[in-house]
Design a protein around this motif. Structure first.
Motif, mmCIF file in Angstrom:
data_model
loop_
_atom_site.group_PDB
_atom_site.id
_atom_site.type_symbol
_atom_site.label_atom_id
_atom_site.label_comp_id
_atom_site.label_asym_id
_atom_site.label_seq_id
_atom_site.Cartn_x
_atom_site.Cartn_y
_atom_site.Cartn_z
ATOM 1 N N LYS A 43 1.929 6.402 1.728
ATOM 2 C CA LYS A 43 1.479 5.149 1.137
ATOM 3 C C LYS A 43 2.451 4.005 1.452
ATOM 4 O O LYS A 43 2.038 2.891 1.752
ATOM 5 N N ALA A 44 3.744 4.302 1.379
ATOM 6 C CA ALA A 44 4.744 3.283 1.685
ATOM 7 C C ALA A 44 4.635 2.848 3.138
ATOM 8 O O ALA A 44 4.739 1.660 3.458
ATOM 9 N N GLU A 45 4.405 3.808 4.025
ATOM 10 C CA GLU A 45 4.268 3.484 5.444
ATOM 11 C C GLU A 45 3.018 2.635 5.689
ATOM 12 O O GLU A 45 3.048 1.667 6.457
ATOM 13 N N GLU A 46 1.924 2.980 5.021
ATOM 14 C CA GLU A 46 0.692 2.193 5.159
ATOM 15 C C GLU A 46 0.894 0.772 4.631
ATOM 16 O O GLU A 46 0.408 -0.196 5.223
ATOM 17 N N ARG A 47 1.620 0.646 3.535
ATOM 18 C CA ARG A 47 1.899 -0.665 2.952
ATOM 19 C C ARG A 47 2.722 -1.518 3.923
ATOM 20 O O ARG A 47 2.433 -2.693 4.133
ATOM 21 N N GLN A 48 3.732 -0.894 4.530
ATOM 22 C CA GLN A 48 4.561 -1.615 5.501
ATOM 23 C C GLN A 48 3.738 -2.050 6.716
ATOM 24 O O GLN A 48 3.897 -3.156 7.225
ATOM 25 N N GLU A 49 2.854 -1.178 7.168
ATOM 26 C CA GLU A 49 1.993 -1.515 8.313
ATOM 27 C C GLU A 49 1.052 -2.667 7.964
ATOM 28 O O GLU A 49 0.846 -3.581 8.774
ATOM 29 N N ALA A 50 0.517 -2.673 6.754
ATOM 30 C CA ALA A 50 -0.366 -3.758 6.328
ATOM 31 C C ALA A 50 0.400 -5.077 6.268
ATOM 32 O O ALA A 50 -0.104 -6.125 6.697
ATOM 33 N N LEU A 51 1.616 -5.045 5.745
ATOM 34 C CA LEU A 51 2.436 -6.256 5.694
ATOM 35 C C LEU A 51 2.752 -6.768 7.092
ATOM 36 O O LEU A 51 2.703 -7.976 7.354
ATOM 37 N N ARG A 52 3.070 -5.855 7.997
ATOM 38 C CA ARG A 52 3.373 -6.229 9.379
ATOM 39 C C ARG A 52 2.152 -6.868 10.045
ATOM 40 O O ARG A 52 2.265 -7.886 10.729
#
Length: 126
Positions: A33-42
């Protein structure tokens, strides 16, 4: 103690361990989930930069100036027009004015006393 806490919380036992400092439940998908959140922010940041680049291209195409540029030009025009004006804003105290130290208390008091009637002058000078 546990019984008292259980009664005070209205029978809530599920979160009792967390409240008392016990082990918290681990989320197995937390890293994902944290990785997906970071990808969405990027991805959002990339979209924002692309939108900004398009806006800059349109400004150049149509000759639209930024707000800061318009304000700077307006200020420069105002200063250029008011150079010889009597109503231009004051920039600083002219040299030689207010440099010497004055004894304001005595001079003001003397000035006030000078305009008072004779008996009042005598009273204030004593």
């Amino acid at each position: 103690m546990e019984f008292v806490m259980k009664q005070a919380l209205g029978g809530a036992t599920k979160d009792m361990g967390k409240m008392l400092g016990g082990d918290e439940e681990k989320d197995p998908d937390a890293a994902k989930k944290a990785e997906e959140r970071q990808e969405a922010l990027r991805q959002e940041e990339e979209e924002r930069k692309a939108k900004f680049a398009r806006m800059e291209a349109e400004r150049e195409l149509y000759g639209i100036k930024k707000k800061e540029e318009r304000e700077a030009e307006a200020q420069a025009a105002l200063e250029a027009n008011s150079e010889g004006s009597l109503t231009r804003p004051k920039k600083a105290v002219p040299p030689g004015c207010g440099d010497e130290a004055e004894d304001d208390d005595d001079s003001i008091l003397d000035t006030v006393i000078k305009y008072l009637p004779g008996p009042l002058q005598d009273m204030l000078r004593k």
